[in-house]
Design a protein around this motif. Structure first.
Motif, PDB file in Angstrom:
ATOM      1  N   GLU A  79      39.426  -4.069 -42.813  1.00 60.13           N
ATOM      2  CA  GLU A  79      38.794  -2.759 -42.710  1.00 60.13           C
ATOM      3  C   GLU A  79      38.625  -2.286 -44.206  1.00 60.13           C
ATOM      4  O   GLU A  79      39.659  -2.951 -45.032  1.00 60.13           O
ATOM      5  CB  GLU A  79      39.928  -1.884 -42.039  1.00 60.13           C
ATOM      6  CG  GLU A  79      39.899  -0.386 -42.208  1.00 60.13           C
ATOM      7  CD  GLU A  79      41.001   0.507 -41.619  1.00 60.13           C
ATOM      8  OE1 GLU A  79      41.506   1.421 -42.318  1.00 60.13           O
ATOM      9  OE2 GLU A  79      41.608   0.199 -40.558  1.00 60.13           O
ATOM     10  N   TYR A  80      37.665  -1.653 -44.544  1.00 61.54           N
ATOM     11  CA  TYR A  80      37.688  -1.129 -45.848  1.00 61.54           C
ATOM     12  C   TYR A  80      37.084   0.424 -46.095  1.00 61.54           C
ATOM     13  O   TYR A  80      36.265   0.688 -45.028  1.00 61.54           O
ATOM     14  CB  TYR A  80      36.458  -1.861 -46.839  1.00 61.54           C
ATOM     15  CG  TYR A  80      36.663  -3.447 -46.872  1.00 61.54           C
ATOM     16  CD1 TYR A  80      37.442  -3.696 -47.900  1.00 61.54           C
ATOM     17  CD2 TYR A  80      36.927  -4.320 -45.935  1.00 61.54           C
ATOM     18  CE1 TYR A  80      38.105  -5.049 -48.265  1.00 61.54           C
ATOM     19  CE2 TYR A  80      37.138  -5.844 -45.896  1.00 61.54           C
ATOM     20  CZ  TYR A  80      37.952  -5.996 -47.188  1.00 61.54           C
ATOM     21  OH  TYR A  80      38.352  -7.363 -47.534  1.00 61.54           O
ATOM     22  N   PRO A  81      37.469   1.036 -47.200  1.00 59.93           N
ATOM     23  CA  PRO A  81      36.713   2.506 -47.407  1.00 59.93           C
ATOM     24  C   PRO A  81      35.533   2.580 -47.288  1.00 59.93           C
ATOM     25  O   PRO A  81      34.780   1.774 -48.026  1.00 59.93           O
ATOM     26  CB  PRO A  81      37.370   2.975 -48.505  1.00 59.93           C
ATOM     27  CG  PRO A  81      37.873   1.816 -49.344  1.00 59.93           C
ATOM     28  CD  PRO A  81      38.067   0.642 -48.076  1.00 59.93           C
ATOM     29  N   PHE A  82      34.580   3.461 -46.861  1.00 53.30           N
ATOM     30  CA  PHE A  82      33.165   3.506 -46.831  1.00 53.30           C
ATOM     31  C   PHE A  82      32.872   4.575 -48.147  1.00 53.30           C
ATOM     32  O   PHE A  82      33.705   5.494 -48.512  1.00 53.30           O
ATOM     33  CB  PHE A  82      32.734   4.380 -45.727  1.00 53.30           C
ATOM     34  CG  PHE A  82      31.295   4.909 -45.900  1.00 53.30           C
ATOM     35  CD1 PHE A  82      30.283   4.003 -45.418  1.00 53.30           C
ATOM     36  CD2 PHE A  82      30.843   6.480 -46.221  1.00 53.30           C
ATOM     37  CE1 PHE A  82      28.945   4.326 -45.686  1.00 53.30           C
ATOM     38  CE2 PHE A  82      29.708   6.518 -46.363  1.00 53.30           C
ATOM     39  CZ  PHE A  82      28.746   5.654 -45.922  1.00 53.30           C
ATOM     40  N   ALA A  83      31.967   4.220 -48.880  1.00 56.41           N
ATOM     41  CA  ALA A  83      31.291   5.143 -49.933  1.00 56.41           C
ATOM     42  C   ALA A  83      29.869   5.390 -49.593  1.00 56.41           C
ATOM     43  O   ALA A  83      29.448   4.458 -49.054  1.00 56.41           O
ATOM     44  CB  ALA A  83      31.606   4.238 -51.166  1.00 56.41           C
ATOM     45  N   PRO A  84      29.385   6.446 -50.115  1.00 57.68           N
ATOM     46  CA  PRO A  84      28.061   6.756 -49.905  1.00 57.68           C
ATOM     47  C   PRO A  84      27.109   5.821 -50.616  1.00 57.68           C
ATOM     48  O   PRO A  84      27.459   5.074 -51.625  1.00 57.68           O
ATOM     49  CB  PRO A  84      27.795   8.249 -50.589  1.00 57.68           C
ATOM     50  CG  PRO A  84      29.176   8.788 -50.574  1.00 57.68           C
ATOM     51  CD  PRO A  84      30.062   7.580 -50.891  1.00 57.68           C
ATOM     52  N   ASN A  85      25.924   5.564 -49.777  1.00 53.89           N
ATOM     53  CA  ASN A  85      24.864   4.708 -50.299  1.00 53.89           C
ATOM     54  C   ASN A  85      25.458   3.210 -50.271  1.00 53.89           C
ATOM     55  O   ASN A  85      24.836   2.433 -51.049  1.00 53.89           O
ATOM     56  CB  ASN A  85      24.220   5.005 -51.546  1.00 53.89           C
ATOM     57  CG  ASN A  85      23.704   6.286 -51.841  1.00 53.89           C
ATOM     58  OD1 ASN A  85      22.989   6.811 -50.955  1.00 53.89           O
ATOM     59  ND2 ASN A  85      24.121   7.065 -52.989  1.00 53.89           N
ATOM     60  N   LEU A  86      26.354   3.033 -49.291  1.00 56.00           N
ATOM     61  CA  LEU A  86      26.688   1.600 -49.016  1.00 56.00           C
ATOM     62  C   LEU A  86      25.760   0.813 -48.437  1.00 56.00           C
ATOM     63  O   LEU A  86      25.335   1.194 -47.210  1.00 56.00           O
ATOM     64  CB  LEU A  86      28.202   1.712 -48.412  1.00 56.00           C
ATOM     65  CG  LEU A  86      28.908   0.143 -48.209  1.00 56.00           C
ATOM     66  CD1 LEU A  86      29.306   0.015 -49.505  1.00 56.00           C
ATOM     67  CD2 LEU A  86      30.007   0.544 -47.127  1.00 56.00           C
ATOM     68  N   THR A  87      25.611  -0.395 -48.744  1.00 59.45           N
ATOM     69  CA  THR A  87      24.583  -1.247 -48.148  1.00 59.45           C
ATOM     70  C   THR A  87      25.523  -2.518 -47.475  1.00 59.45           C
ATOM     71  O   THR A  87      26.431  -2.682 -47.957  1.00 59.45           O
ATOM     72  CB  THR A  87      23.333  -1.813 -49.064  1.00 59.45           C
ATOM     73  OG1 THR A  87      23.871  -2.653 -50.232  1.00 59.45           O
ATOM     74  CG2 THR A  87      22.806  -0.726 -49.531  1.00 59.45           C
TER      75      THR A  87
END
Length: 447
Positions: free
Chosen positions: A165-173
């Protein structure tokens, strides 16, 4: 109030260019003039709070297209402008940080469960303000600032160095997400994986040979069950180098087993024929014995008559009685022997049926065991190929040892859509959304 004024100026400066404001300081009040020329006079503290919430509303507006989901974390601040008092009331009891639960709701004091899943922050803000106004009977509807404090996480699975599990960040590809997990899985010891590759290739060769043998055995068993004298070559072994040898071996076994079964059935058939002849002979013997008994019994009647008249001695009568008893005993022995022969015929028939049934059951059991062995072998072969793929991926040395293979990396995004998981084919540049599962698979293919 210098700090409040400075904060107000910075907030005004941060507002979008489509809204122009200027201020004039008049004691502890602030006059705000919009670009239409309309003037509004507020206490400085109330103006600061209103503008702070207004700026937050613009921040939320930029995320209007984002729909909330389970595990999203929200920061909610609620304030109420009281027109009659000309003051701002801060609802600190309701304000706070909230997480969207598994049911898709957030639980707030007084308001209870608030639907948040599949809603925007603006929609949640409107819902919170409306519920508070209705619940407390307020004249002015409170203003709720709903900010997205933390997106729900993403997950990495498959051929990743550190899945999880990893935190989301905007503009993630997909490529950026893969970098969070340390990139593609790699080996700490390339020589070990090169050795694993060699071993996996050897095991694979053994499993393929065993599978060919089992396929031919299955074809032979199917031919035996269908009572056929020829074995059909499995299509998958059409181009196998040792197919002819395997077929010849199984064909010899088929003929040998068929010959043994026929010999056993022939022996039982001959036994039944012999017993039938014995029964026929006993029947004739019984018929002859019965005629003799009839004649002797007629003589006995005559001897009885002469003895009563004194014309024959008693010894003659005793002798004729002995003859009758011997003939009756002979008939009884013949009947007993006939019954025994019939029992033997019945047993031979039963043995023949049992032999055939046991043979059929044995064939069915052998076929079932062969199918199970084939299924187990398929799993082992698949595992061996997976180990080859892993060794190929993990070791550059292993990759150079097999020039005939190439590695294909595939990306798939599992996304929750309308309550069900949907798989989407992706590449390194595909955008990742909060809650997505990025699956990375690697397959070995021949050049």
């Amino acid at each position: 109030m210098p700090v409040a004024r400075q904060l107000l100026k910075s907030r005004i400066a941060s507002l979008p260019a489509t809204r122009l404001f200027r201020n004039s300081q008049m004691g502890d009040h602030m006059t705000i003039i919009d670009k239409t020329g309309k003037r509004s006079r507020f206490p400085l503290a109330g103006a600061v709070l209103c503008l702070l919430m207004l700026a937050a509303s613009f921040t939320a507006a930029r995320a209007d297209d984002y729909r909330l989901g389970v595990m999203d974390k929200l920061r909610i601040r609620v304030a109420e402008w009281r027109t009659a008092e000309g003051a701002v009331r801060d609802w600190s009891t309701v304000s706070g940080d909230y997480t969207v639960g598994a049911s898709g709701t957030i639980s707030m004091p007084f308001l209870g469960e608030i639907e948040a899943s599949e809603k925007t922050t603006a929609e949640v803000s409107e819902l919170v303000g409306s519920k508070m106004q209705q619940l407390f009977g307020l004249r002015d509807r409170p203003s709720a600032s709903v900010e997205l404090a933390q997106y729900r996480p993403i997950y990495l699975a498959g051929e990743v160095q550190t899945p999880g599990e990893y935190p989301f960040a905007p503009n993630l590809t997909v490529l950026k997400a893969l970098s969070l997990g340390g990139g593609l899985r790699r080996a700490e010891n390339g020589q070990r994986f090169a050795r694993d590759l060699i071993q996996a290739e050897g095991d694979s060769s053994v499993y393929i040979a065993e599978r060919s043998r089992l396929l031919v055995r299955r074809a032979r068993l199917q031919a035996e069950i269908a009572e056929k004298s020829e074995i059909a070559l499995p299509p998958t072994l059409k181009d196998a180098p040792n197919a002819a040898e395997l077929m010849a071996s199984e064909k010899a076994l088929l003929l040998s087993r068929d010959k043994r079964l026929k010999l056993q059935l022939t022996a039982l058939g001959e036994l039944k024929t012999l017993l039938g002849s014995e029964i026929a002979s006993l029947a004739k013997k019984s018929e002859t014995q019965a005629r003799q008994l009839t004649l002797v019994e007629a003589d006995r009647e005559k001897v009885y008559s002469l003895t009563e008249k004194g014309l024959a001695v008693s010894s003659r009568r005793l002798s004729i009685e002995q003859q009758v008893a011997d003939l009756q005993a002979g008939l009884l022995d013949i009947d007993t022997a006939t019954l025994k022969a019939r029992q033997d015929v019945s047993k031979a028939n039963q043995d023949e049926i049992t032999l055939q049934n046991d043979w059929d059951a044995k064939l069915a059991e052998e076929l079932q065991n062969t199918e199970q062995e084939l299924d187990t072998l398929a799993l082992k072969l698949g595992t061996s190929r997976d180990l080859m793929s892993e060794a190929m991926m993990q070791s550059a040395e292993a990759a150079t040892m097999s020039r005939q293979t190439i590695i294909n990396v595939k990306y798939t995004i599992v996304r929750d859509k309308d309550g069900s998981a949907t798989e989407i084919d992706a590449d390194e540049g595909t955008k990742v959304l909060p809650g997505d599962v990025v699956k990375v698979t690697a397959a070995v293919a021949m050049r």
